[in-house]
Write an enzyme that holds these catalytic residues in place. Structure first.
Site, PDB file in Angstrom:
ATOM      1  N   HIS A   1       0.862  -1.186   0.000  1.00 47.03           N
ATOM      2  CA  HIS A   1       0.000   0.000   0.000  1.00 47.03           C
ATOM      3  C   HIS A   1       0.898   1.236   0.000  1.00 47.03           C
ATOM      4  O   HIS A   1       2.014   1.201   0.498  1.00 47.03           O
ATOM      5  CB  HIS A   1      -0.871  -0.035   1.261  1.00 47.03           C
ATOM      6  CG  HIS A   1      -1.956   0.991   1.324  1.00 47.03           C
ATOM      7  ND1 HIS A   1      -1.702   2.314   1.626  1.00 47.03           N
ATOM      8  CD2 HIS A   1      -3.302   0.887   1.145  1.00 47.03           C
ATOM      9  CE1 HIS A   1      -2.848   2.972   1.640  1.00 47.03           C
ATOM     10  NE2 HIS A   1      -3.835   2.143   1.344  1.00 47.03           N
TER      11      HIS A   1
ATOM     12  N   LYS B   1     -10.832  -1.720   9.971  1.00 49.88           N
ATOM     13  CA  LYS B   1     -10.761  -2.903   9.109  1.00 49.88           C
ATOM     14  C   LYS B   1     -10.972  -4.191   9.904  1.00 49.88           C
ATOM     15  O   LYS B   1     -10.878  -5.293   9.346  1.00 49.88           O
ATOM     16  CB  LYS B   1      -9.424  -2.935   8.370  1.00 49.88           C
ATOM     17  CG  LYS B   1      -9.233  -1.764   7.400  1.00 49.88           C
ATOM     18  CD  LYS B   1      -7.912  -1.850   6.672  1.00 49.88           C
ATOM     19  CE  LYS B   1      -7.603  -0.598   5.866  1.00 49.88           C
ATOM     20  NZ  LYS B   1      -8.518  -0.387   4.732  1.00 49.88           N
TER      21      LYS B   1
ATOM     22  N   CYS C   1      -4.758   2.100  -3.968  1.00 56.28           N
ATOM     23  CA  CYS C   1      -3.581   2.682  -3.307  1.00 56.28           C
ATOM     24  C   CYS C   1      -2.353   1.785  -3.469  1.00 56.28           C
ATOM     25  O   CYS C   1      -1.520   1.672  -2.566  1.00 56.28           O
ATOM     26  CB  CYS C   1      -3.840   2.951  -1.829  1.00 56.28           C
ATOM     27  SG  CYS C   1      -5.068   4.233  -1.538  1.00 56.28           S
TER      28      CYS C   1
END
Length: 403
Positions: free
Chosen positions: A118, A222, A360
């Site tokens: 990421h 998350k 991303c």
């Protein structure tokens, strides 16, 4: 059991454009069970006060709740609570670590990351390399987007990096990396290991003591928790050897105009009023997960993932990227030359929520020679019926795109 658990998530009972919501974007953020929503609401209704700063009843109650979650998370990860630092999320955690470790780097020291990272696990290290003269180098990844484990171990042995920073599982492709094997090699050279666990905390429930990493970062949202909260585990002696990242109230020991001294970790990294309600909400999320057998959820996710992959493979023109054998439940696919955004937009009209774009991970997409993919990310609250609706919607979408 899964159908019963689904009832704990209010948003899963809603409709989008008169279609039942089929939520497949859990890699971006998970849905929240009612108990998390209730915990945040209860704090503001009954216990709202600042922590660590008052002798009154409300402050004492808030502080007890707040610090109990730090202990709860430490038990969840099998580490000491003094090694848990609260931050805004995995991104801030990685920036904090990169900044703190920069003092240990000299010119030509090597920082190893992978092409699967990421942006939050790329850009901070780029900045550190620019400031220190260290070299940022990449672990080998196949054209399909799979880390070459044996070649990576060989590269670690050859480069003897100062820092190895890698995701436990890819947010874009879902690949699960054999972190323990990489750490075992890295330890031979006193390499500092940083693990991005943003995607693995919920699905893999890692035992950090067994893993042996030096740092591990995560985002609460998350893993069923509120947004705006995350944190990091850091080996205590390493945490205390790092400079403070931000300054202000709470993290100081003593302030005078002749100088300031700071608290030991984790306090030295937690300036200002923290996200108290977020921490308490995350505590409710951890309780929720602890009450459910982890193996049952993992089995359901794995079964559902293979059900989805097999259904997609039957559609001519679909290409699935990444490792479909070791995966947390993320399918990243393309369809012929159709644009990923168009597919995701059409799916939304059927109430199917997926992600499209580069996720991303622009360097990874460049490596794969892709502009982006459609990403389907599962969680244990997804059902086989959800997948059936998705597949039907995708077939209808393809028919419309090819008219």
């Amino acid at each position: 059991m899964i159908e019963q658990l689904r009832k704990d998530f209010p948003l899963l009972q809603t409709h989008i454009d008169e279609q039942p919501l089929c939520y497949f974007d859990s890699a971006a953020t998970t849905q929240k069970p009612q108990c998390v929503i209730d915990a945040v609401n209860k704090f503001y209704r009954q216990d709202n006060a600042n922590v660590h700063r008052g002798a009154h009843t409300l402050s004492a109650a808030a502080t007890t709740q707040y610090e109990s979650v730090r202990n709860k998370l430490a038990q969840f990860l099998n580490v000491s609570q003094r090694e848990i630092v609260w931050t805004k999320g995995a991104t801030e955690s990685l920036n904090l670590i990169a900044y703190g470790l920069s003092e240990k780097l000299n010119q030509n020291d090597v920082i190893l990351i992978s092409p699967l990272e990421h942006h939050a696990n790329i850009v901070p290290w780029q900045q550190v390399a620019h400031r220190t003269g260290a070299k940022l180098e990449l672990l080998p990844v196949s054209k399909q987007g799979i880390l070459d484990l044996e070649a990576s171990k060989t590269l670690i042995s050859a480069k003897k990096p100062k820092i190895l920073s890698i995701c436990h599982a890819s947010n874009a492709l879902g690949n699960i990396h054999d972190i323990a094997a990489l750490i075992q090699v890295a330890k031979q050279f006193d390499t500092i290991t940083v693990i991005d666990g943003a995607q693995s905390l919920l699905h893999l429930r890692p035992d950090l003591s067994a893993m042996g990493c030096d740092f591990f970062v995560f985002s609460a949202h998350k893993a069923l928790g509120p947004t705006g909260l995350g944190g990091l585990f850091g080996r205590y002696e390493l945490l205390n050897s790092m400079p403070v990242y931000q300054t202000g109230g709470e993290m100081i020991e003593r302030v005078s105009f002749s100088g300031t001294t700071f608290r030991e970790a984790p306090g030295k990294f937690e300036p200002g009023t923290p996200n108290i309600s977020g921490v308490i909400g995350f505590g409710a999320a951890l309780d929720y997960l602890d009450a459910i057998d982890a193996n049952t959820l993992a089995h359901h996710e794995a079964s559902l993932y293979h059900y989805l992959v097999n259904a997609l493979k039957k559609i001519d023109g679909i290409s699935i990227w990444g490792d479909t054998e070791r995966n947390i439940g993320v399918v990243s696919f393309t369809y012929k030359n159709e644009h990923h955004f168009d597919i995701a937009t059409f799916l939304n009209t059927y109430g199917v929520a997926v992600r499209s774009g580069h996720h991303c991970t622009q360097p990874l997409m460049d490596h794969l020679s892709l502009q982006g993919t459609v990403r389907i990310s599962l969680a244990f609250y997804n059902s086989y019926q959800d997948v059936d609706i998705l597949i039907d919607a995708l077939k209808n979408t393809i028919d419309m795109l090819e008219e």
